[in-house]
Motif scaffolding. Structure first.
Motif, PDB file in Angstrom:
ATOM      1  N   LYS A 582      88.186  69.784 -19.516  1.00 18.69           N
ATOM      2  CA  LYS A 582      87.903  69.210 -20.837  1.00 18.69           C
ATOM      3  C   LYS A 582      86.523  68.568 -20.840  1.00 18.69           C
ATOM      4  N   HIS A 583      85.820  68.737 -21.947  1.00 13.10           N
ATOM      5  CA  HIS A 583      84.428  68.300 -22.098  1.00 13.10           C
ATOM      6  C   HIS A 583      84.396  66.859 -22.619  1.00 13.10           C
ATOM      7  N   PHE A 584      83.820  65.949 -21.816  1.00 14.51           N
ATOM      8  CA  PHE A 584      83.804  64.521 -22.165  1.00 14.51           C
ATOM      9  C   PHE A 584      82.436  64.017 -22.629  1.00 14.51           C
ATOM     10  N   PHE A 585      81.358  64.506 -22.026  1.00 16.66           N
ATOM     11  CA  PHE A 585      80.019  63.981 -22.322  1.00 16.66           C
ATOM     12  C   PHE A 585      79.007  65.109 -22.161  1.00 16.66           C
ATOM     13  N   ARG A 586      77.968  65.079 -23.002  1.00 20.23           N
ATOM     14  CA  ARG A 586      76.885  66.038 -22.801  1.00 20.23           C
ATOM     15  C   ARG A 586      75.532  65.352 -22.924  1.00 20.23           C
ATOM     16  N   VAL A 587      74.566  65.873 -22.173  1.00 16.39           N
ATOM     17  CA  VAL A 587      73.241  65.278 -22.079  1.00 16.39           C
ATOM     18  C   VAL A 587      72.307  65.883 -23.122  1.00 16.39           C
ATOM     19  N   PRO A 588      71.144  65.255 -23.323  1.00 12.53           N
ATOM     20  CA  PRO A 588      70.171  65.822 -24.269  1.00 12.53           C
ATOM     21  C   PRO A 588      69.470  67.050 -23.701  1.00 12.53           C
ATOM     22  N   LEU A 589      68.741  67.702 -24.556  1.00 16.74           N
ATOM     23  CA  LEU A 589      68.003  68.921 -24.243  1.00 16.74           C
ATOM     24  C   LEU A 589      67.185  68.781 -22.960  1.00 16.74           C
ATOM     25  N   GLY A 590      67.349  69.729 -22.054  1.00 17.91           N
ATOM     26  CA  GLY A 590      66.542  69.779 -20.845  1.00 17.91           C
ATOM     27  C   GLY A 590      67.024  68.910 -19.712  1.00 17.91           C
ATOM     28  N   ALA A 591      68.036  68.082 -19.931  1.00 19.44           N
ATOM     29  CA  ALA A 591      68.476  67.121 -18.920  1.00 19.44           C
ATOM     30  C   ALA A 591      69.570  67.705 -18.028  1.00 19.44           C
ATOM     31  N   GLU A 592      69.777  67.020 -16.917  1.00 19.02           N
ATOM     32  CA  GLU A 592      70.841  67.303 -15.963  1.00 19.02           C
ATOM     33  C   GLU A 592      71.769  66.093 -15.907  1.00 19.02           C
ATOM     34  N   MET A 593      73.071  66.345 -15.727  1.00 22.76           N
ATOM     35  CA  MET A 593      74.036  65.257 -15.617  1.00 22.76           C
ATOM     36  C   MET A 593      74.236  64.894 -14.151  1.00 22.76           C
ATOM     37  N   CYS A 594      74.021  63.621 -13.826  1.00 24.90           N
ATOM     38  CA  CYS A 594      74.149  63.162 -12.438  1.00 24.90           C
ATOM     39  C   CYS A 594      74.972  61.879 -12.374  1.00 24.90           C
ATOM     40  N   GLY A 595      75.294  61.517 -11.142  1.00 23.06           N
ATOM     41  CA  GLY A 595      75.784  60.190 -10.813  1.00 23.06           C
ATOM     42  C   GLY A 595      77.058  59.681 -11.429  1.00 23.06           C
ATOM     43  N   PRO A 596      78.057  60.525 -11.746  1.00 13.92           N
ATOM     44  CA  PRO A 596      79.270  59.902 -12.299  1.00 13.92           C
ATOM     45  C   PRO A 596      79.862  58.905 -11.312  1.00 13.92           C
ATOM     46  N   CYS A 597      80.162  57.702 -11.808  1.00 14.36           N
ATOM     47  CA  CYS A 597      80.660  56.631 -10.945  1.00 14.36           C
ATOM     48  C   CYS A 597      81.492  55.672 -11.784  1.00 14.36           C
ATOM     49  N   PHE A 598      82.682  55.327 -11.317  1.00 15.34           N
ATOM     50  CA  PHE A 598      83.587  54.432 -12.024  1.00 15.34           C
ATOM     51  C   PHE A 598      83.629  53.060 -11.359  1.00 15.34           C
ATOM     52  N   THR A 599      83.854  52.039 -12.169  1.00 18.77           N
ATOM     53  CA  THR A 599      84.205  50.742 -11.597  1.00 18.77           C
ATOM     54  C   THR A 599      85.628  50.837 -11.043  1.00 18.77           C
ATOM     55  N   PRO A 600      86.021  49.939 -10.144  1.00 12.32           N
ATOM     56  CA  PRO A 600      87.360  50.044  -9.540  1.00 12.32           C
ATOM     57  C   PRO A 600      88.505  50.087 -10.534  1.00 12.32           C
ATOM     58  N   ASN A 601      88.353  49.450 -11.705  1.00 14.16           N
ATOM     59  CA  ASN A 601      89.442  49.449 -12.678  1.00 14.16           C
ATOM     60  C   ASN A 601      89.367  50.618 -13.660  1.00 14.16           C
ATOM     61  N   ASP A 602      88.423  51.520 -13.469  1.00 12.65           N
ATOM     62  CA  ASP A 602      88.247  52.715 -14.315  1.00 12.65           C
ATOM     63  C   ASP A 602      87.909  52.387 -15.765  1.00 12.65           C
ATOM     64  N   GLU A 603      87.478  51.165 -16.048  1.00 12.27           N
ATOM     65  CA  GLU A 603      87.161  50.803 -17.433  1.00 12.27           C
ATOM     66  C   GLU A 603      85.683  51.002 -17.767  1.00 12.27           C
ATOM     67  N   THR A 604      84.865  51.300 -16.776  1.00 18.16           N
ATOM     68  CA  THR A 604      83.453  51.591 -17.005  1.00 18.16           C
ATOM     69  C   THR A 604      83.067  52.819 -16.201  1.00 18.16           C
ATOM     70  N   LEU A 605      82.330  53.701 -16.842  1.00 19.33           N
ATOM     71  CA  LEU A 605      81.822  54.908 -16.205  1.00 19.33           C
ATOM     72  C   LEU A 605      80.295  54.895 -16.304  1.00 19.33           C
ATOM     73  N   PHE A 606      79.628  55.018 -15.161  1.00 21.77           N
ATOM     74  CA  PHE A 606      78.165  55.081 -15.135  1.00 21.77           C
ATOM     75  C   PHE A 606      77.736  56.540 -15.001  1.00 21.77           C
ATOM     76  N   LEU A 607      76.767  56.927 -15.801  1.00 20.89           N
ATOM     77  CA  LEU A 607      76.232  58.286 -15.777  1.00 20.89           C
ATOM     78  C   LEU A 607      74.710  58.245 -15.697  1.00 20.89           C
ATOM     79  N   ALA A 608      74.119  59.190 -14.982  1.00 22.85           N
ATOM     80  CA  ALA A 608      72.662  59.290 -14.881  1.00 22.85           C
ATOM     81  C   ALA A 608      72.196  60.545 -15.609  1.00 22.85           C
ATOM     82  N   VAL A 609      71.228  60.361 -16.481  1.00 19.70           N
ATOM     83  CA  VAL A 609      70.622  61.478 -17.204  1.00 19.70           C
ATOM     84  C   VAL A 609      69.247  61.730 -16.595  1.00 19.70           C
ATOM     85  N   GLN A 610      69.131  62.846 -15.901  1.00 17.67           N
ATOM     86  CA  GLN A 610      67.911  63.172 -15.177  1.00 17.67           C
ATOM     87  C   GLN A 610      67.073  64.203 -15.937  1.00 17.67           C
ATOM     88  N   HIS A 611      65.785  64.108 -15.802  1.00 19.45           N
ATOM     89  CA  HIS A 611      64.751  64.989 -16.394  1.00 19.45           C
ATOM     90  C   HIS A 611      65.054  65.486 -17.816  1.00 19.45           C
TER      91      HIS A 611
END
Length: 655
Positions: A582-611
């Protein structure tokens, strides 16, 4: 400006290993899968689960202690987003996406504000760096609302960073507009960052006056530790000891250890070196195996240490896993040579049932290998400091995948098998400096660009992201093989025997073959429950949340390649829904999706948008005319790689 395809920096670094650089006749992963899955490619859902027992041997079945359960409800509860490509990001309905840190943001109270028209190396060294890749969250006092964010800054795009420059690494330009000042800014934008963050009134903020905040760059002094430290091949004119090096480069994915350190991994280091050694030089074959010879940066033009003609041993000091203590800003980062020298994608680990720490490692190049490192000592949960040398002693292994669904871990230890002086290995240091050649001789299985590898502590299964391999030829595979010209990649699931990650044997299974399942010639194997928005190609990084669920980020989807942007997908790994995405998030034109990381309680998700704006078609994207000005969308601001924070509206766990 010509309407022609831009030469992408990321693609150039990857394509330095196009052929790839592996000259051996070891079996490719494609040949192995073909032998194993001849009759199973059309199976789906519960039929595929049932077929496992008919296909795997008893030993392989025994290794999987927690078989998939049938009849399960979907694990992920969110409304899927539409696949597509445009200038901004998109997140599932009911979630907020906050831009937390952008390239150039000051991360110290006294750091200057970002001004792209008057940037300097000194300023950049006090600001958030460029292309954000791995993201790790390390709690402070166990909190999911207060912690340290550790972020890799993989590489730089001069055409998007600097006004009036354009692409500099094409043959007709040959870095003609690059100056030492610009190179020094690039070097300061590499490396990584430690940033204290805190959630206040539902919103995450950077703590700029934190005593923990730190920038690590391509000039930061680092120690070389482990078996290769002090070896003759590690010594240079600037460092006759062979134990101290400046900086880390092209840091891709990574890991966070149980004792709270950050493992940052050097990947395509070959692109930073100018010049060449003579064909009869002692390092000539070594450097060819790692793809040196086609520089992607002008650093060697201004810094002798990046010119192999002047410092022939300097490349041996890159390509390592670097350990950093984020809680001590005076800590000297350590290049842990015991983990081997490759183009490391990541270094994610798990504490084994006997207390030893096991790190899984992918060498991100076509036809290269999957590795693991098992420490000699055990994790000390009572004394954090006692773990700081743990990664200097242990055994490095490389994977061999057998057609019957079993696998072997082949040790890379001096004196064992072909790893002898007769083959050029005089010590364990030689084995580690030339990890790839050692793995070649041991007969490891050639893989389709092994990237991130993560172990699931809830199930003990291990997931290997294999991004693609468009250089695999038809004659290398059986007709029933997943694919020659594997443009979309696949994911392999590994089950250590007896749930023991230190075991020398394992079972393996293909979880999904990626791409559009509606196109028969692609040969994708997502579950039939996957929608037209749910399939993905080019799996790159992955994360496992505290509930044991698998999330996949991608690199390589684009308007040209797939008609969709890269992003984040949630992938079912259990029961009848296994292989449903299932598709949850998409990046802008030309970018790569990196770094998915959750806090221990799963209430925050960190994502990195590269280039963002690094497009693969049309007019070249530049500082003055980027394909998107994400995330600021201001005429006076260039596009800026960033870290985002995803939270659920009204609170609660993600998905």
């Amino acid at each position: 400006m010509d309407e022609k395809m831009t030469r992408l920096r990321a693609s150039e670094l990857e394509d330095s290993g196009d052929v790839g650089n592996n000259p051996t006749a070891n079996l490719t992963m494609g040949e192995v899968i073909a032998a194993r899955f001849n009759r199973r490619d059309l199976l789906r859902g519960s039929l595929a689960v049932a077929a496992i027992s008919a296909t795997l041997g008893q030993r392989a079945l025994a290794a999987n202690e927690q078989p998939a359960k049938k009849g399960m409800a979907p694990s992920f509860d969110f409304k899927e987003i539409e696949a597509g490509v445009d200038e901004t990001h998109h997140v599932a309905e009911g979630y907020d996406a906050q831009v937390l840190l952008r390239w150039g943001d000051p991360i110290f109270a006294d750091a200057p504000d970002f001004d792209p028209m008057s940037q300097s190396a000194q300023k950049q060294s006090r600001q958030f760096g460029y292309n954000t890749d791995f993201v790790g969250y390390i709690p402070i006092d166990g909190s999911s609302d207060h912690g340290l964010l550790v972020v890799n800054h993989e590489y730089t795009n001069e055409e998007l960073m600097f006004p009036g420059i354009g692409v500099q690494d094409s043959k007709d330009v040959n870095f003609s507009k690059m100056t030492k000042d610009l190179v020094d800014i690039e070097m300061a934008a590499h490396g990584g960052a430690v940033v204290e963050i805190q959630r206040r009134n539902g919103r995450w903020e950077v703590v700029k006056d934190s005593r923990y905040n730190r920038r690590i760059t391509a000039e930061t002094p680092m120690d070389i530790t482990g078996p290769a430290a002090g070896h003759e091949r590690m010594k240079t004119a600037a460092d006759p000891s062979g134990r101290r090096v400046h900086g880390m480069v092209n840091n891709c994915a990574g890991g966070v250890t149980p004792w709270g350190t950050w493992l940052s991994c050097e990947e395509n280091f070959n692109g930073y070196f100018w010049g060449k050694v003579a064909d009869d030089h002692a390092e000539a074959k070594n450097y060819k195996r790692y793809g040196l010879g086609s520089p992607a940066y002008a650093w060697g033009k201004f810094h002798d240490r990046f010119d192999v003609a002047k410092e022939p041993n300097e490349p041996n000091r890159f390509g390592w896993v670097v350990e950093i203590d984020p809680f001590d800003p005076t800590f000297v980062p350590k290049k842990r040579t015991a983990l081997g020298r490759t183009k490391h994608e990541g270094a994610a680990g798990i504490t084994n049932q006997d207390g030893r720490y096991v790190v899984y490692l992918g060498d991100d190049e076509r036809f290269d290998y999957v590795y693991k490192f098992v420490t000699a000592g055990k994790v000390n949960r009572e004394d954090r400091a006692a773990n700081f040398g743990l990664l200097d002693e242990g055994t490095l292994y490389v994977a061999k995948y057998n057609p019957d669904g079993t696998g072997e871990w082949l040790s890379l230890v001096h004196g064992e098998g072909p790893l002898t002086e007769a083959n050029g290995f005089r010590s364990q240091a030689d084995v580690l400096i030339e990890t790839r050649r050692a793995a070649d001789l041991q007969g490891a299985t050639k893989m389709d660009r092994p990237e991130d590898i993560e172990a699931n502590p809830a199930t003990n299964r291990v997931y290997v992201m294999l991004t693609n391999n468009t250089r695999r030829k038809e004659e290398q595979v059986d007709p029933a093989n997943p694919r020659a010209n594997n443009a979309f990649g696949h994911i392999v699931e590994m089950m250590p025997e007896g749930g023991d990650h230190a075991a020398k044997t394992f079972a393996w299974e293909v979880l999904v073959k990626c791409g559009d399942p509606s196109v028969a010639s692609v040969g994708a194997t997502f579950s039939s429950e996957t929608t037209r928005n749910g399939w993905f190609g080019m799996p790159d990084n992955c994360a496992i949340d505290s509930q044991g669920r698998l999330w996949i980020s991608t690199d390589g989807n684009s308007a040209k390649a797939t008609g969709r942007a890269d992003g984040l997908w949630a992938l079912e790994t259990e029961g009848e829904l296994r292989g449903t995405s299932k598709h949850f998030f998409r990046v802008p034109l030309g970018a790569e999706m990196c770094g998915p990381c959750f806090t221990p309680n799963d209430e925050t998700l960190f994502l990195a948008v590269q280039h963002p704006a690094e497009v693969d078609e049309g007019a070249p994207s530049t500082f003055e005319n980027p394909a998107t000005r994400w995330p600021d969308f201001k005429d006076n601001m260039p596009t800026r790689p960033s870290v985002l924070v995803i939270t659920k509206q009204g609170g609660g766990k993600i998905a």
